[in-house]
Design an enzyme around this catalytic site. Structure first.
Site, PDB file in Angstrom:
ATOM      1  N   LYS A  22      62.906  -7.673  29.098  1.00  0.00           N
ATOM      2  CA  LYS A  22      62.446  -7.386  27.536  1.00  0.00           C
ATOM      3  C   LYS A  22      61.708  -5.940  27.598  1.00  0.00           C
ATOM      4  CE  LYS A  22      58.206  -8.416  24.765  1.00  0.00           C
ATOM      5  NZ  LYS A  22      57.363  -7.354  25.641  1.00  0.00           N
ATOM      6  N   ASN A  23      60.856  -5.707  28.469  1.00  0.00           N
ATOM      7  CA  ASN A  23      60.314  -4.210  28.411  1.00  0.00           C
ATOM      8  C   ASN A  23      61.121  -3.144  28.744  1.00  0.00           C
ATOM      9  OD1 ASN A  23      58.087  -5.649  27.518  1.00  0.00           O
ATOM     10  ND2 ASN A  23      56.840  -5.150  29.474  1.00  0.00           N
ATOM     11  N   CYS A 116      51.876  -8.441  19.416  1.00  0.00           N
ATOM     12  CA  CYS A 116      50.737  -9.281  20.167  1.00  0.00           C
ATOM     13  C   CYS A 116      49.464  -8.974  19.531  1.00  0.00           C
ATOM     14  CB  CYS A 116      50.988  -9.602  21.475  1.00  0.00           C
ATOM     15  SG  CYS A 116      52.106 -10.961  22.306  1.00  0.00           S
ATOM     16  N   ARG A 121      45.586  -1.976  19.859  1.00  0.00           N
ATOM     17  CA  ARG A 121      46.615  -1.185  20.571  1.00  0.00           C
ATOM     18  C   ARG A 121      46.891  -0.012  19.811  1.00  0.00           C
ATOM     19  NH1 ARG A 121      50.652  -5.702  22.977  1.00  0.00           N
ATOM     20  NH2 ARG A 121      51.282  -4.177  24.225  1.00  0.00           N
ATOM     21  N   ASP A 305      50.660  -8.524  32.322  1.00  0.00           N
ATOM     22  CA  ASP A 305      51.480  -9.720  31.765  1.00  0.00           C
ATOM     23  C   ASP A 305      51.826 -10.816  32.539  1.00  0.00           C
ATOM     24  OD1 ASP A 305      51.960  -7.750  29.501  1.00  0.00           O
ATOM     25  OD2 ASP A 305      53.976  -7.223  30.142  1.00  0.00           O
ATOM     26  N   ARG A 397      59.301 -14.388  21.578  1.00  0.00           N
ATOM     27  CA  ARG A 397      59.431 -12.837  21.770  1.00  0.00           C
ATOM     28  C   ARG A 397      59.678 -12.443  22.945  1.00  0.00           C
ATOM     29  NH1 ARG A 397      54.496 -10.478  20.951  1.00  0.00           N
ATOM     30  NH2 ARG A 397      55.649  -8.670  21.415  1.00  0.00           N
TER      31      ARG A 397
HETATM   32  C1  UD1 Z   1      53.726  -2.137  27.788  1.00  0.00           C
HETATM   33  C2  UD1 Z   1      54.691  -3.573  27.786  1.00  0.00           C
HETATM   34  C3  UD1 Z   1      53.494  -4.610  27.726  1.00  0.00           C
HETATM   35  C4  UD1 Z   1      52.741  -4.572  28.784  1.00  0.00           C
HETATM   36  C5  UD1 Z   1      51.785  -3.193  28.790  1.00  0.00           C
HETATM   37  C6  UD1 Z   1      51.160  -3.074  30.210  1.00  0.00           C
HETATM   38  C7  UD1 Z   1      56.560  -3.026  26.547  1.00  0.00           C
HETATM   39  C8  UD1 Z   1      57.346  -3.052  25.443  1.00  0.00           C
HETATM   40  N1  UD1 Z   1      55.284  -3.414  26.670  1.00  0.00           N
HETATM   41  O1  UD1 Z   1      52.893  -2.237  26.611  1.00  0.00           O
HETATM   42  O2  UD1 Z   1      54.153  -6.021  28.004  1.00  0.00           O
HETATM   43  O3  UD1 Z   1      51.517  -5.461  28.872  1.00  0.00           O
HETATM   44  O4  UD1 Z   1      52.990  -2.226  28.882  1.00  0.00           O
HETATM   45  O5  UD1 Z   1      51.656  -3.147  31.346  1.00  0.00           O
HETATM   46  O6  UD1 Z   1      56.870  -2.278  27.482  1.00  0.00           O
HETATM   47  N2  UD1 Z   1      46.606   2.596  25.049  1.00  0.00           N
HETATM   48  C9  UD1 Z   1      46.144   3.736  24.288  1.00  0.00           C
HETATM   49  N3  UD1 Z   1      46.457   4.626  23.427  1.00  0.00           N
HETATM   50  C10 UD1 Z   1      48.202   4.495  23.387  1.00  0.00           C
HETATM   51  C11 UD1 Z   1      48.733   3.665  23.925  1.00  0.00           C
HETATM   52  C12 UD1 Z   1      47.967   2.854  24.819  1.00  0.00           C
HETATM   53  O7  UD1 Z   1      44.730   3.756  24.042  1.00  0.00           O
HETATM   54  O8  UD1 Z   1      48.351   5.392  22.552  1.00  0.00           O
HETATM   55  C13 UD1 Z   1      46.057   1.641  25.826  1.00  0.00           C
HETATM   56  C14 UD1 Z   1      46.544   0.414  25.335  1.00  0.00           C
HETATM   57  O9  UD1 Z   1      45.556  -0.104  24.167  1.00  0.00           O
HETATM   58  C15 UD1 Z   1      46.161  -0.436  26.550  1.00  0.00           C
HETATM   59  C16 UD1 Z   1      46.564   0.330  27.630  1.00  0.00           C
HETATM   60  O10 UD1 Z   1      46.691   1.700  27.123  1.00  0.00           O
HETATM   61  O11 UD1 Z   1      44.847  -0.712  26.748  1.00  0.00           O
HETATM   62  C17 UD1 Z   1      48.001   0.151  28.342  1.00  0.00           C
HETATM   63  O12 UD1 Z   1      48.831   0.076  27.203  1.00  0.00           O
HETATM   64  P1  UD1 Z   1      50.448   0.548  27.475  1.00  0.00           P
HETATM   65  O13 UD1 Z   1      50.684   0.722  28.911  1.00  0.00           O
HETATM   66  O14 UD1 Z   1      50.939   1.675  26.610  1.00  0.00           O
HETATM   67  O15 UD1 Z   1      51.227  -0.637  27.053  1.00  0.00           O
HETATM   68  P2  UD1 Z   1      52.222  -0.933  26.011  1.00  0.00           P
HETATM   69  O16 UD1 Z   1      53.151   0.203  26.325  1.00  0.00           O
HETATM   70  O17 UD1 Z   1      51.702  -1.091  24.701  1.00  0.00           O
END
Ligand code: UD1
Length: 425
Positions: A22-23, A116, A121, A305, A397
């Site tokens: 998925k990711n 989710c 986020r 995850d 999802r």
């Molecule tokens: C992706 C994955 C998700 C997984 C996560 C962490 C996809 C589609 N989803 O989510 O399944 O759980 O990586 O491995 O690939 N953050 C900020 N600001 C930002 C972006 C992120 O503060 O602009 C924080 C988030 O709140 C969180 C942390 O950084 O605490 C990690 O988030 P991130 O690695 O960005 O996860 P996703 O890309 O949303």
């Protein structure tokens, strides 16, 4: 809304093939916008989030076709830079559209993405990246209006190795002028898959999988054909299902390196693990052992995850386990639902202390997020009697026909569909 009816207490055994990740597929689908050409993507999982991304691509003019596990997208007819709000609100991954739309059109209007409920986020890191390449962004009434005359490569230092921000940085740099360097980049396997996809399209990217990624801007991209990597979280979840039921399974289409830390935790809990060419075998012990410490971290650390699934697993292990969540603060919300089944879990901030119990009992429980939902299914498979998991839409999802896979391994889950089929899947 669908629900699962699970009859617990049956050992899972047998062999299944793991679906595409998925990711990995979601940012790749968004990236198809960039070449204005035909894209063929193989080994795609049939997930609600994938369907939503395709609906978005259709809504902005692209032509998409999803048959078997192959998606064909012609992005040439793209005809708008405004992404429909109702679809964006369904899925956080719509944030991946920012980079590709700016590369292709120099403009995009997107509302704040949904997804989710696992804590705030924010997308501040994504916004910072875009601004550093020359994008001006106005935020008002929940809308992001982004515009650029000229994308210019630059040196990006990420404050945190965010998966999504790293991917957006790659996407927006491919057609920028000059070279972009992403420092403190996330190293997840899905980022390597995105690099491979973009390079097949004519991009010049190196370093994905390490903390520094280099992108040399290109002027034009071509058509592309690509196969999605196997889903390491799907694999981990099915292994956990086998482990919690005292079962024995062989999963085909797994890249063992991608699940190494998870496999080491299964070994610590007493499972026998064998890695075979592109597959993993797991045999559970009579009773699982507790694990002293599980701490979620960016890859190659223990994946957030897989954290919820290990809450269920450790709930029936012998002894006390400590699980620390460092990535998403609300990921222990599922503990209240697990408690209804007899799990003994105490949460203090980002730490969960799990005291193993002799058995769980079936109950009616509610999935609140994707991985927490999977954790409830696992607990249900181990519990005495029947468990009903409500809100299966969260599970859909991210898992391609989870119930079919578990039934193939001898488990007993049936799906009760309430309302129309489209609402439930
Ligand atoms: C992706 C994955 C998700 C997984 C996560 C962490 C996809 C589609 N989803 O989510 O399944 O759980 O990586 O491995 O690939 N953050 C900020 N600001 C930002 C972006 C992120 O503060 O602009 C924080 C988030 O709140 C969180 C942390 O950084 O605490 C990690 O988030 P991130 O690695 O960005 O996860 P996703 O890309 O949303």
């Amino acid at each position: 809304m669908s629900k699962f009816h699970i009859t617990g207490g049956i050992k899972l055994s047998g062999e299944i093939v793991v679906s595409g990740a998925k990711n990995a597929v979601l940012p790749i689908l968004a990236a198809t916008i960039m070449n204005g050409n035909i894209n063929i993507i193989k080994d795609c999982p049939d997930l609600k989030d994938v369907r939503t991304m395709l609906e978005i691509l259709d809504a902005i003019g692209c032509r998409t076709d999803f048959k078997g596990n192959v998606i064909v997208i012609d992005s040439k007819p793209l005809n708008t830079y405004i992404i429909p709000e109702n679809l964006v609100s369904e899925m956080r991954s719509s944030v991946f559209l920012l980079g590709p739309m700016l590369s292709r059109c120099g403009r995009v209007v997107l509302s704040y993405p949904g997804g989710c409920e696992i804590g705030p986020r924010p997308i501040d890191l994504h916004i910072k990246v875009l601004k550093s390449l020359g994008v001006s962004i106005q935020e008002s009434h929940g809308l992001l209006e982004c515009r650029t005359e000229r994308l210019k490569g630059c040196d990006i230092q990420l404050d945190f190795p965010s998966v999504g921000a790293t991917e957006n940085a790659m996407l927006v740099s491919v057609l920028a002028e000059g070279t972009t360097i992403i420092r403190n980049a996330a190293k997840e396997p899905e980022i390597v898959d995105l690099q491979n996809f973009l390079n097949k399209m004519g991009a010049k990217i190196s370093g994905a999988g390490t903390s520094e990624i280099y992108i040399e801007g290109r002027k034009k991209l071509t058509e592309v054909e690509h196969s999605i990597i196997p889903d390491r979280i799907f694999a981990g979840t099915i292994l956990a299902a086998a482990a919690i039921t005292g079962g024995e399974v062989f999963l085909k289409n797994v890249i063992p390196e991608h699940v190494r830390i998870v496999l080491s935790k299964f070994s610590e809990s007493g499972c026998t693990i064998k890695e075979e060419n592109n597959g993993v075998y797991l045999k559970a012990p009579e009773r699982l052992k507790s694990i002293e410490m599980i701490k979620t971290l960016p890859y190659p650390g223990f994946p957030t995850d897989m954290q919820s699934q290990f809450l269920s697993l450790m709930s029936v292990a012998e002894g006390t386990s400590i699980i620390t969540e460092t990535i998403f603060e609300n990921r222990f919300k599922i503990v209240d639902e697990l408690a209804k089944m007899g799990c003994k879990i105490k949460v203090d901030g980002r730490i969960a202390i799990v005291s193993g119990v002799d058995y769980l009992t079936g109950a009616r429980v509610f999935a609140k997020d994707l991985r927490g939902g999977a954790a409830l299914v696992l607990a249900g498979l181990a519990a005495k009697g029947e468990t009903v998991v409500e809100n299966v839409c969260h599970i859909d999802r991210g898992y391609d026909k989870l119930e079919v896979c578990i039934n193939e391994l001898g488990g007993r889950i049936s799906r009760e569909v309430i309302g129309t089929k489209d609402e439930s899947h």
